[in-house]
Write an enzyme that holds these catalytic residues in place. Structure first.
Site, short mmCIF file in Angstrom:
data_model
loop_
_atom_site.label_atom_id
_atom_site.label_comp_id
_atom_site.label_asym_id
_atom_site.label_seq_id
_atom_site.Cartn_x
_atom_site.Cartn_y
_atom_site.Cartn_z
N LYS A 82 51.52 70.05 61.58
CA LYS A 82 50.98 70.28 60.24
C LYS A 82 50.20 69.06 59.79
CE LYS A 82 52.69 71.64 55.62
NZ LYS A 82 53.92 71.96 54.85
N SER A 130 53.85 76.21 52.54
CA SER A 130 52.56 75.56 52.75
C SER A 130 52.23 75.34 54.22
CB SER A 130 52.55 74.21 52.04
OG SER A 130 53.55 73.34 52.57
N SER A 176 58.60 76.00 52.41
CA SER A 176 57.32 75.96 53.14
C SER A 176 57.43 76.13 54.65
CB SER A 176 56.58 74.66 52.83
OG SER A 176 56.08 74.69 51.52
#
Length: 456
Positions: free
Chosen positions: A69, A152, A176
């Protein structure tokens, strides 16, 4: 379902495939239409080189592909956190702790993944970059219009679901990791936060942030957790019938759409048929957590402390939806923050007392299926009325997507989402969860639940 890491590693050791062959498959998946926009940066050459190194097959990750990420420091690369504001940030001098541990375990890093700007949403959209489309790891492309991947850790979820990565490194502040896992038909595990170091990670909330992984199976989630936390999970041979489970009625089951309600009811019946003892409890404390956090909670206060200088200079470049949530923290005083700390402590004590007699709790990971991208797309200025409608739909979807997962962060608990939908249904997640440091029980029960749900 796409082959998991454990199976692939066994095939490598048996000489039936190789890390270099698997890297090529992952690269092909990363370049496919299904994975479009999941990566913000790729480095296939380095991944190929890593996979071909002698001895890689003997390491825990065997040279297999991992995605990172865009929140984590990777040596030699800038960490943009999904924002144009940090696009010109200097390259990181070192890998963050989580990336370093994955490398040491034999990971081949395929690239950095799309995310919500500064990790502040559960929907998965980002106006600076095109949004990756949700994918069902169990049954392939989703029917109908393109749907949000959840956030996210949006690109992380899609990278794992489409077969581009065996592990997607992500973060979970209010859901997330678990939300994109649920919406993409994969597994996402949020450990007790303190177990995995968050150094070298752009923070959203220093209190709630948790580093973890999205994977294709629960057994892979255990492997990833053991690497990231540098600890061994205590395995239990106990069957489902040996564990005491509960389904809290308060809040978690409210507002479920028909697909989620059907899948969750069927899942509970399947688990009971496999011997699980499941009780229904009220657990009113869960609703109190939303009231305590009504003014923005730790995420607003702590993100504002980190962003306030950047906002003063570059506020106009932020995603307006992210900026508005960060700026809620400006209204919180030091006294408000101390009150929040005290309220959390009192609430956690009551909550843990209420659930202490159970080995784990079961809930839908999210109460709705993935909204369409079109319904929550960022404003484009072409039609003010449509922009306003999308903003409203986004706010409603974001609230629902985070509602079931965020109390576990506030508790500093642990939770795992695993898929529980069937062919013809949009992805639905079952969340197995408990309080702090109950990780091993959650993981062992999740293994048994996954096996029961896989039975014909």
């Amino acid at each position: 379902m796409t082959q998991d890491l454990g199976t692939t590693r066994r095939l490598i050791q048996a000489g039936r495939t190789s890390a270099t062959d698997e890297i090529e498959r992952c690269i092909a998946a990363a370049q496919s239409d299904a994975c479009a926009h999941a990566f913000t940066r790729t480095d296939f050459a380095t991944a190929r080189q890593r996979a071909s190194q002698p001895g890689a097959q003997h390491l825990p990750l065997a040279g297999l592909a991992v995605s990172i990420k865009d929140l984590f420091d990777v040596r030699g690369q800038p960490t943009a956190a999904g924002s144009v504001v940090l696009a010109d940030a200097p390259a990181a001098a070192h890998d963050c702790a989580a990336v370093a541990r994955l490398r040491a375990a034999g990971a081949s890093i395929l690239g950095r993944t799309h995310m919500v700007e500064f990790a502040f949403s559960g929907v998965g959209t980002n106006p600076h970059f095109s949004t990756p489309v949700a994918w069902d790891a169990r049954f392939g492309t989703l029917p109908g219009p393109a749907r949000v991947p959840g956030g996210s850790s949006s690109g992380a979820g899609v990278s794992v679901a489409t077969g581009a990565a065996f592990i997607g490194l992500g973060s979970d502040t209010g859901g997330s990791i678990r939300i994109p896992a649920a919406l993409n038909g994969i597994v996402g595990f949020k450990s007790t936060a303190r177990l995995v170091p968050a150094s070298g990670v752009v923070p959203l909330s220093r209190t709630l942030d948790t580093v973890g992984a999205l994977t294709r199976s629960v057994s892979d989630a255990i492997v990833a957790h053991e690497i990231l936390a540098a600890r061994r999970v205590t395995r239990s041979p106990a069957p489902l019938s040996a564990w005491r489970l509960a389904v809290p009625q308060t809040l978690f089951l409210e507002g479920m759409d028909a697909t989620v309600a059907q899948a969750f009811a069927r899942t509970l019946q399947t688990l009971r048929s496999a011997g699980a003892h499941i009780e229904e409890i009220t657990l009113p404390e869960v609703a109190e957590a939303l009231q305590i956090n009504a003014t923005g909670g730790f995420s607003a206060a702590e993100s504002y402390a980190w962003h306030r200088h950047l906002l003063a200079q570059h506020g106009h470049r932020y995603d307006p939806r992210v900026r508005s949530r960060i700026e809620r923290g400006a209204a919180m005083s030091a006294a408000d923050y101390i009150d929040l700390l005290d309220a959390r402590q009192r609430w956690s004590e009551r909550m843990q007392a209420a659930i202490d007699g159970f080995d784990a709790l079961l809930s839908p990971t999210v109460p709705i299926v993935a909204p369409t991208i079109a319904s929550v797309a960022p404003a484009d200025g072409q039609d003010p009325a449509q922009d306003a409608a999308r903003d409203t739909a986004f706010a409603q979807a974001n609230s629902l997507l985070l509602r079931n997962t965020s109390p576990i962060n506030f508790l500093d608990g642990c939770g795992l989402s695993l898929p529980c939908h069937q062919a013809g249904e949009l992805p639905v997640g079952l969340m197995v969860w408990h309080g702090p440091l109950r990780d091993d029980a959650v993981l062992n029960i999740s293994l048994r639940a996954e096996a029961a749900l896989a039975m014909p």
